[in-house]
Write a protein that holds these residues in place. Structure first.
Motif, short mmCIF file in Angstrom:
data_model
loop_
_atom_site.label_atom_id
_atom_site.label_comp_id
_atom_site.label_asym_id
_atom_site.label_seq_id
_atom_site.Cartn_x
_atom_site.Cartn_y
_atom_site.Cartn_z
N UNK A 530 14.42 -40.02 -10.14
CA UNK A 530 14.11 -40.93 -9.05
C UNK A 530 12.60 -40.91 -8.84
N UNK A 531 12.00 -42.09 -8.84
CA UNK A 531 10.56 -42.23 -8.66
C UNK A 531 10.31 -42.77 -7.26
N UNK A 532 9.50 -42.06 -6.49
CA UNK A 532 9.10 -42.49 -5.15
C UNK A 532 7.59 -42.60 -5.11
N UNK A 533 7.08 -43.76 -4.76
CA UNK A 533 5.64 -43.98 -4.64
C UNK A 533 5.33 -44.42 -3.22
N UNK A 534 4.59 -43.59 -2.51
CA UNK A 534 4.23 -43.87 -1.12
C UNK A 534 2.87 -44.57 -1.08
N UNK A 535 2.89 -45.87 -0.87
CA UNK A 535 1.65 -46.65 -0.80
C UNK A 535 1.17 -46.84 0.63
N UNK A 536 1.80 -46.14 1.56
CA UNK A 536 1.40 -46.24 2.96
C UNK A 536 0.26 -45.26 3.23
N UNK A 537 -0.29 -45.33 4.45
CA UNK A 537 -1.33 -44.38 4.83
C UNK A 537 -0.79 -43.30 5.75
N UNK A 538 0.55 -43.18 5.82
CA UNK A 538 1.19 -42.10 6.57
C UNK A 538 2.21 -41.41 5.67
N UNK A 539 2.51 -40.16 5.99
CA UNK A 539 3.49 -39.39 5.22
C UNK A 539 4.91 -39.88 5.52
N UNK A 559 7.80 -33.32 2.54
CA UNK A 559 7.09 -34.56 2.88
C UNK A 559 6.43 -35.14 1.64
N UNK A 560 6.50 -36.47 1.51
CA UNK A 560 5.75 -37.19 0.49
C UNK A 560 4.51 -37.75 1.17
N UNK A 561 3.34 -37.19 0.89
CA UNK A 561 2.14 -37.65 1.59
C UNK A 561 1.77 -39.09 1.24
N UNK A 562 0.89 -39.64 2.05
CA UNK A 562 0.35 -40.97 1.75
C UNK A 562 -0.31 -40.97 0.38
N UNK A 563 -0.27 -42.12 -0.29
CA UNK A 563 -0.92 -42.30 -1.59
C UNK A 563 -0.49 -41.24 -2.60
#
Length: 571
Positions: A530-539, A559-563
């Motif tokens: 499973x690939x998760x990409x967090x493009x937000x500026x919040x975790x 937690x998946x941090x921002x970016x």
């Protein structure tokens, strides 16, 4: 936000059981003048590439694509070819090319070479013969020579612009010193366009293909693949051409605005007959020889026509590059790409950087991370280097998690940014000069690589010479500084390529996963990953009981941090 409840969503692409190498390969682009210099003159060369092939094996790529090394006056860094069957002395000899191919094959690497069929150098024997032969001659029929408009032919034959700026026509001078005909050049005036309505042009390039295939190359990258055939009559057009149109950051997809060149000089029906003929040639050779097109074409359904079963094997997905750092755009591009390419049985070929665009570690550090300037220099907005690198690492891990093929531009495995403060008096890109400096051009993404942080010229050359200066901060990004260093960008790429191969991600499928964070987080399943990409500026909170296989940055406390992008195994 939380990703605790990921639910299955659209199946965008099903696994591919076909085994041709190019369907799932990761291919590394070498820009020879900036990869490694063995001679000591400060310009990279073929022996330098050969000596550094172990780096590519250690990295874990499947093939190498070499930008042009042919005999050339170097008006456009070798994309102005004077002899397609010889190596420019700047880069070595034909024997050096043969040695490079042989060594790559010993190491298990395939080799793709650049083909430049839209134009030649003005120093090519054909063009010199055309100038000498005069109007109406068979020699001039190989190019687009035309009489000018106006009372004395003083105006260009049409209003087309050069992609590098200025008019797309240059007037010749006859032997008696009087003004003569005009010739077409979509790029620099030293790059006259060939006329692909001429059968001699077809025959010549068929022979060039066979010349290099007989020397063992595994395929070709086709430059300006959408540009060889022009609309009949070369009609006027009031539009504007550029290296990449639509740099306004818009986010439409199958009416894509931002990944295509337009006008009567591009994407004409006749180009497909050329690729069918070339495919027949490649198919006569063993070893799954391949062809990838550089076609800035939109919409995606039209780009897919270049990779129909009897045409090219791959075509760069520039819509993906153009989407930038924007989750909804990326999701739409990815979905539409699979829909278009799956319909013709072709892989999707992902790319984030190359020798023609600002490196994604710099683009993604701009205030607008979807903006694509043609170069960055003094007085321009300077990227946030830390944020750009963080986003670039996340974007790269996202790309390498996608099924299909992927291209890596030399140095992106080091997290290199563009040289965004290069002195203008050092620039060589013709786009800079033809636009009067309005476009900084592509020199910033072509700076010689850093191999050794403490060596003169960062180990690029035994003398320390480099044809363009390297930023001082590149010392910390050198290969020897990153090799074996936990968390380095180089080790991230090595780990990603190893896992991609072990998990067979290139041949996998893609099912989107939905969550409340879908506007900012891309989530999909590819086989067992499973690939998760967090493009937000919040975790965001990771799913419970997730096993982290790899992440583009540090993770802590579920937690998946921002970016940040993570590859996970879920129960």
């Amino acid at each position: 936000m939380t990703l605790a409840a990921l639910t299955p969503d659209l199946v965008a692409h099903r696994p591919d059981t076909r085994t041709e190498w190019w369907r799932h390969a990761v291919i590394y682009q070498v820009y020879p003048r900036s990869f490694a210099d063995a001679s000591g003159d400060g310009i990279g060369d073929l022996p330098g590439v050969t000596a550094r092939l172990d780096h590519l094996v250690e990295l874990g790529v499947d093939a190498v694509w070499l930008s042009p090394f042919y005999r050339s006056p170097q008006a456009d860094a070798g994309y102005d070819v004077a002899d397609y069957r010889d190596v420019d002395p700047l880069f070595g000899t034909l024997a050096d090319a043969d040695a490079l191919v042989a060594r790559a094959h010993e190491l298990g690497l395939r080799v793709i070479v650049d083909l430049v069929p839209n134009h030649t150098s003005d120093e090519h024997a054909w063009f010199q013969a055309a100038l000498a032969a005069g109007p109406g001659s068979p020699e001039r029929a190989r190019y687009h020579f035309r009489d000018g408009k106006g009372e004395h032919g003083e105006l260009p034959p049409n209003n087309w612009e050069s992609i590098f700026g200025g008019p797309a026509w240059t007037r010749t001078t006859d032997p008696d010193g009087t003004p003569g005909q005009w010739y077409l050049h979509l790029f620099d005036s030293k790059q006259p366009d060939l006329d692909w309505d001429n059968p001699e042009v077809h025959a010549e390039f068929a022979d060039v293909l066979r010349f290099w295939l007989d020397r063992g190359v595994d395929g070709f990258r086709v430059d300006v693949a959408h540009g060889m055939v022009k609309a009949p009559g070369l009609p006027d057009w009031d539009g504007h051409v550029a290296m990449i149109d639509g740099s306004d950051g818009s986010h439409a997809v199958d009416d894509v605005d931002g990944s295509g060149n337009h006008g009567p000089m591009f994407d004409q029906e006749g180009v497909h007959e050329i690729y069918r003929a070339w495919r027949r040639i490649l198919d006569t050779y063993d070893g799954d020889r391949a062809m990838v097109t550089e076609a800035w074409v939109e919409p995606l359904s039209r780009l897919a026509r270049y990779v129909r079963p009897d045409e090219a094997h791959q075509s760069f997905n520039f819509a993906f590059l153009a989407a930038g750092w924007h989750a909804p755009s990326l999701r739409r591009v990815i979905t539409a790409s699979y829909e278009a390419n799956d319909a013709v049985g072709a892989p999707t070929t992902w790319v984030l950087s190359n020798h023609d665009v600002v490196r994604h570690a710099s683009r993604m550090g701009l205030d607008d991370p979807t903006h694509r300037p043609n170069g960055i220099g003094h007085g321009d907005e300077q990227p946030d280097a830390g944020l750009g690198l963080q986003r670039a690492r996340a974007a790269s891990l996202l790309m390498l998690g996608l099924p299909g093929s992927a291209y890596v531009y030399q140095g992106e495995e080091l997290g290199l940014p563009d040289h965004t403060a290069l002195d203008d008096d050092l620039r060589e890109d013709p786009a800079f000069f033809r636009t009067g400096g309005a476009e900084r051009g592509r020199d910033g993404c072509r700076v010689p690589l850093p191999w050794e942080g403490d060596a003169p010229g960062l180990g690029f050359s035994p003398t320390g010479a480099t044809w363009l200066p390297q930023p001082a901060e590149w010392a910390d990004l050198a290969v020897d500084r990153q090799r074996g260093r936990e968390g380095s960008t180089y080790e991230l790429y090595r780990a990603a390529l190893r896992l991609r191969r072990d998990e067979n991600l290139g041949a996998g499928g893609l099912q989107w996963l939905d969550s409340p964070a879908r506007e900012h987080v891309l989530a999909f399943r590819n086989g067992g990953v499973v690939v998760l990409a967090n493009l937000d500026d919040v975790d965001v909170a990771l799913p419970l009981d997730a096993e982290v296989l790899l992440a583009s940055g540090p993770l802590a406390d579920g937690v998946l941090p921002a970016a940040t992008t993570a590859w996970l195994r879920l129960p």
